[in-house]
Design a protein around this motif. Structure first.
Motif, PDB file in Angstrom:
ATOM      1  N   ALA A 183       0.778  -1.233  -0.014  1.00 42.03           N
ATOM      2  CA  ALA A 183       0.052   0.112  -0.228  1.00 42.03           C
ATOM      3  C   ALA A 183       0.892   1.166   0.002  1.00 42.03           C
ATOM      4  CB  ALA A 183      -0.650  -0.040   1.174  1.00 42.03           C
ATOM      5  N   GLY A 184       1.887   1.121   0.918  1.00 46.07           N
ATOM      6  CA  GLY A 184       2.896   2.294   0.747  1.00 46.07           C
ATOM      7  C   GLY A 184       3.538   2.424  -0.351  1.00 46.07           C
ATOM      8  N   VAL A 185       4.123   1.618  -0.984  1.00 45.98           N
ATOM      9  CA  VAL A 185       4.779   1.592  -2.248  1.00 45.98           C
ATOM     10  C   VAL A 185       3.634   2.106  -3.187  1.00 45.98           C
ATOM     11  CG1 VAL A 185       5.642   0.052  -4.434  1.00 45.98           C
ATOM     12  CG2 VAL A 185       6.229  -0.532  -2.064  1.00 45.98           C
ATOM     13  N   GLY A 186       2.498   1.552  -3.440  1.00 47.81           N
ATOM     14  CA  GLY A 186       1.561   2.327  -4.352  1.00 47.81           C
ATOM     15  C   GLY A 186       1.364   3.728  -4.143  1.00 47.81           C
ATOM     16  N   MET A 187       1.352   4.198  -2.696  1.00 49.42           N
ATOM     17  CA  MET A 187       1.388   5.597  -2.527  1.00 49.42           C
ATOM     18  C   MET A 187       2.381   6.233  -2.626  1.00 49.42           C
ATOM     19  SD  MET A 187      -1.196   5.686   0.819  1.00 49.42           S
ATOM     20  CE  MET A 187      -0.775   4.410   1.604  1.00 49.42           C
ATOM     21  N   GLN A 188       3.552   6.006  -3.436  1.00 50.51           N
ATOM     22  CA  GLN A 188       4.875   6.310  -3.663  1.00 50.51           C
ATOM     23  C   GLN A 188       5.089   6.645  -5.192  1.00 50.51           C
ATOM     24  OE1 GLN A 188       7.804   4.050  -1.730  1.00 50.51           O
ATOM     25  NE2 GLN A 188       8.204   5.372  -0.104  1.00 50.51           N
ATOM     26  N   VAL A 189       3.953   5.917  -5.792  1.00 51.82           N
ATOM     27  CA  VAL A 189       4.073   6.147  -7.132  1.00 51.82           C
ATOM     28  C   VAL A 189       3.402   7.403  -7.848  1.00 51.82           C
ATOM     29  CG1 VAL A 189       3.536   4.791  -9.458  1.00 51.82           C
ATOM     30  CG2 VAL A 189       4.182   3.451  -7.540  1.00 51.82           C
ATOM     31  N   SER A 190       4.105   8.423  -8.389  1.00 50.52           N
ATOM     32  CA  SER A 190       3.469   9.482  -8.858  1.00 50.52           C
ATOM     33  C   SER A 190       3.503   9.506 -10.466  1.00 50.52           C
ATOM     34  CB  SER A 190       4.297  10.774  -8.409  1.00 50.52           C
ATOM     35  OG  SER A 190       3.830  11.956  -9.288  1.00 50.52           O
ATOM     36  N   LEU A 191       2.456   9.089 -11.022  1.00 50.69           N
ATOM     37  CA  LEU A 191       2.349   9.148 -12.524  1.00 50.69           C
ATOM     38  C   LEU A 191       2.887  10.354 -13.033  1.00 50.69           C
ATOM     39  CD1 LEU A 191      -0.892   7.056 -12.886  1.00 50.69           C
ATOM     40  CD2 LEU A 191       1.201   6.011 -12.734  1.00 50.69           C
ATOM     41  N   LYS A 192       2.531  11.248 -12.431  1.00 50.61           N
ATOM     42  CA  LYS A 192       2.976  12.794 -13.074  1.00 50.61           C
ATOM     43  C   LYS A 192       4.583  12.678 -13.217  1.00 50.61           C
ATOM     44  CE  LYS A 192       2.598  17.814 -12.354  1.00 50.61           C
ATOM     45  NZ  LYS A 192       2.030  18.643 -11.494  1.00 50.61           N
ATOM     46  N   GLU A 193       5.189  12.328 -12.136  1.00 48.15           N
ATOM     47  CA  GLU A 193       6.667  12.186 -12.257  1.00 48.15           C
ATOM     48  C   GLU A 193       7.295  11.240 -13.090  1.00 48.15           C
ATOM     49  OE1 GLU A 193       8.890  14.458 -10.576  1.00 48.15           O
ATOM     50  OE2 GLU A 193       6.955  15.451  -9.996  1.00 48.15           O
ATOM     51  N   LEU A 194       6.417  10.054 -13.332  1.00 43.26           N
ATOM     52  CA  LEU A 194       6.990   9.079 -14.278  1.00 43.26           C
ATOM     53  C   LEU A 194       6.980   9.550 -15.722  1.00 43.26           C
ATOM     54  CD1 LEU A 194       5.725   5.767 -12.904  1.00 43.26           C
ATOM     55  CD2 LEU A 194       7.861   6.288 -12.856  1.00 43.26           C
ATOM     56  N   THR A 195       6.130  10.558 -16.057  1.00 47.67           N
ATOM     57  CA  THR A 195       6.074  10.965 -17.420  1.00 47.67           C
ATOM     58  C   THR A 195       7.136  11.955 -17.605  1.00 47.67           C
ATOM     59  OG1 THR A 195       4.489  12.979 -16.821  1.00 47.67           O
ATOM     60  CG2 THR A 195       3.371  10.673 -17.280  1.00 47.67           C
ATOM     61  N   LYS A 196       7.920  12.202 -16.728  1.00 47.67           N
ATOM     62  CA  LYS A 196       8.888  13.445 -16.817  1.00 47.67           C
ATOM     63  C   LYS A 196      10.249  12.778 -17.130  1.00 47.67           C
ATOM     64  CE  LYS A 196       6.785  16.860 -13.557  1.00 47.67           C
ATOM     65  NZ  LYS A 196       7.338  17.567 -12.291  1.00 47.67           N
ATOM     66  N   LEU A 197      10.255  11.607 -17.095  1.00 43.33           N
ATOM     67  CA  LEU A 197      11.632  10.566 -17.036  1.00 43.33           C
ATOM     68  C   LEU A 197      12.261  11.138 -18.354  1.00 43.33           C
ATOM     69  CD1 LEU A 197      11.037   7.270 -15.481  1.00 43.33           C
ATOM     70  CD2 LEU A 197      12.615   8.660 -14.910  1.00 43.33           C
ATOM     71  N   GLY A 198      11.548  11.059 -19.538  1.00 47.00           N
ATOM     72  CA  GLY A 198      12.278  10.955 -20.892  1.00 47.00           C
ATOM     73  C   GLY A 198      12.486   9.529 -21.363  1.00 47.00           C
ATOM     74  N   LEU A 199      12.582   9.570 -22.612  1.00 47.46           N
ATOM     75  CA  LEU A 199      12.509   8.306 -23.385  1.00 47.46           C
ATOM     76  C   LEU A 199      13.654   7.303 -22.936  1.00 47.46           C
ATOM     77  CD1 LEU A 199      10.786   6.491 -25.335  1.00 47.46           C
ATOM     78  CD2 LEU A 199      12.132   7.605 -27.194  1.00 47.46           C
ATOM     79  N   LYS A 200      14.994   7.989 -23.137  1.00 41.88           N
ATOM     80  CA  LYS A 200      16.179   7.408 -22.856  1.00 41.88           C
ATOM     81  C   LYS A 200      16.215   6.537 -21.455  1.00 41.88           C
ATOM     82  CE  LYS A 200      19.088   9.960 -26.130  1.00 41.88           C
ATOM     83  NZ  LYS A 200      20.384  10.866 -26.336  1.00 41.88           N
ATOM     84  N   PRO A 201      16.086   6.998 -20.309  1.00 45.32           N
ATOM     85  CA  PRO A 201      16.031   6.373 -19.081  1.00 45.32           C
ATOM     86  C   PRO A 201      15.175   5.073 -19.447  1.00 45.32           C
ATOM     87  CG  PRO A 201      16.229   8.733 -18.745  1.00 45.32           C
ATOM     88  CD  PRO A 201      15.948   8.667 -20.082  1.00 45.32           C
ATOM     89  N   LEU A 202      14.049   5.602 -19.681  1.00 46.23           N
ATOM     90  CA  LEU A 202      13.070   4.454 -19.636  1.00 46.23           C
ATOM     91  C   LEU A 202      13.255   3.277 -20.344  1.00 46.23           C
ATOM     92  CD1 LEU A 202       9.324   6.600 -19.864  1.00 46.23           C
ATOM     93  CD2 LEU A 202      10.254   5.031 -17.990  1.00 46.23           C
ATOM     94  N   LEU A 203      13.944   3.480 -21.854  1.00 49.53           N
ATOM     95  CA  LEU A 203      14.110   2.287 -22.572  1.00 49.53           C
ATOM     96  C   LEU A 203      15.382   1.533 -21.939  1.00 49.53           C
ATOM     97  CD1 LEU A 203      14.237   4.494 -26.153  1.00 49.53           C
ATOM     98  CD2 LEU A 203      12.878   2.243 -25.292  1.00 49.53           C
ATOM     99  N   THR A 204      16.156   2.389 -21.345  1.00 47.61           N
ATOM    100  CA  THR A 204      17.403   1.735 -20.622  1.00 47.61           C
ATOM    101  C   THR A 204      16.979   0.942 -19.354  1.00 47.61           C
ATOM    102  OG1 THR A 204      18.876   3.525 -21.062  1.00 47.61           O
ATOM    103  CG2 THR A 204      19.632   2.040 -19.503  1.00 47.61           C
ATOM    104  N   GLY A 205      15.909   1.440 -18.823  1.00 47.98           N
ATOM    105  CA  GLY A 205      15.126   0.609 -17.719  1.00 47.98           C
ATOM    106  C   GLY A 205      14.570  -0.620 -18.229  1.00 47.98           C
TER     107      GLY A 205
END
Length: 330
Positions: free
Chosen positions: A289-311
């Motif tokens: 439940a705590g992990v879910g409450m740490q996930v900000s979809l808004k912040e994830l959209t700021k990552l950019g493509l290169k870190p996401l592809l690498t991850g």
């Protein structure tokens, strides 16, 4: 800060995590195919991304994820004995070693191909291959990573932990993995300790116990990495290494082994095993439940493509390598 004031500061977040865990447990009873752990993380994400989490609540949420997880892991030792732990360790050691080494090396190489900063690639590779945010936090001190690099790396780990929740049990069923094999896979391939244990329990109790043991063994690979990093990156960082090892060493593993030892020699009464095991699973539900409450979809959209592809590559690399080895050797 006094103990009482600290408790007051943490209490709101802890109570919210507990309330979400209770609701998730009830819903999991009605919809067993989804289960309480998935409900916990989904409800937590819904709260974070609609109502929002205030800084006051955030402190208790962070404590739940870090502190309660350790206590839950220690309690899981009640149901295990050292003979089982040794057997699982022998089965999984080579798989862990191979996936950790290849995961880090290949992720850094892919990062170079995508022209991603070497430090960020290394953080993503280490977080994916060893133990998520814990590994990233320890390694950042040695490689002197910037705060935004650390945040990006942790965000990719969070994203692909979520991916594992929804895909790993389906893949396990497709390949008809036994609970032991699936537990080894979850413990070897899922990034954060909390998520690896939870994904294991999604598949079954034995899978959860196995995932716990394997993930704790995998976490210990962080220690030799911290010793080797200054030589790999050709920087003199002895003091940073010593400091990072002290911070990163998972001391709760020793308590887990002690509880398992007490169970092995028969000092834990049978009458307390079931309640303690149930408490451990409820605490894990609170953690998710705590992990879910740490996930900000808004912040994830700021990552950019290169870190996401690498991850994405790092996550697929560790998952596929470990799965192939399990199918071939377990």
């Amino acid at each position: 800060m006094s103990q009482s004031s600290l408790a007051i500061r943490l209490l709101p977040g802890i109570l919210i995590a507990a309330a979400v865990a209770v609701l998730a447990t009830i819903l999991g009873g009605y919809f067993p195919l989804l289960g309480n752990l998935l409900f916990a993380i989904l409800i937590g994400m819904l709260i974070r991304n609609t109502i929002g989490i205030s800084p006051t609540i955030e402190h208790g949420i962070n404590y739940t994820v870090k502190g309660f997880l350790k206590f839950a892991v220690i309690l899981l030792g009640v149901g295990l004995n050292l003979h089982e732990i040794a057997t699982i360790g022998k089965q999984s050691f080579f798989i862990i070693f191979t996936s950790v080494c290849l995961g880090i090396i290949l992720t850094v190489l892919v990062g170079k191909m995508l022209k991603l900063d070497n430090t960020l690639s290394l953080l993503i590779g280490v977080g994916t291959s060893i133990c998520g945010a814990t590994a990233i936090s320890a390694v950042k001190e040695v490689v002197k990573a910037k705060e935004n690099e650390t945040a990006y790396a942790i965000s990719t780990i969070v994203l692909f932990n979520l991916f594992a929740f929804f895909t790993y049990p389906i893949i396990g069923q497709f390949f008809q993995l036994s609970e032991t094999s699936f537990g080894i896979w979850a413990g070897t391939a899922v990034h954060d300790t909390s998520s690896a244990i939870a994904v294991g329990f999604l598949y079954g109790d034995q899978a959860g116990d196995t995932a716990t043991t394997v993930k704790l063994a995998r976490t210990l690979f962080l220690l030799p990495l911290l010793f080797l990093l200054p030589f790999i990156i050709k920087k003199s960082a002895k003091s940073k290494v010593n400091s990072s090892i002290l911070k990163a060493f998972p001391w709760f593993i020793l308590w887990f082994l002690l509880v398992s030892l007490l169970n092995t020699i028969g000092l834990i009464p049978e009458i307390v095993k079931i309640p303690l095991n149930d408490l451990s699973k409820f605490l894990i539900t609170m953690v998710m439940a705590g992990v879910g409450m740490q996930v900000s979809l808004k912040e994830l959209t700021k990552l950019g493509l290169k870190p996401l592809l690498t991850g994405l590559f790092a996550s697929l690399c560790v998952g596929i390598i470990s799965l192939i080895m399990i199918l071939l050797f377990i």
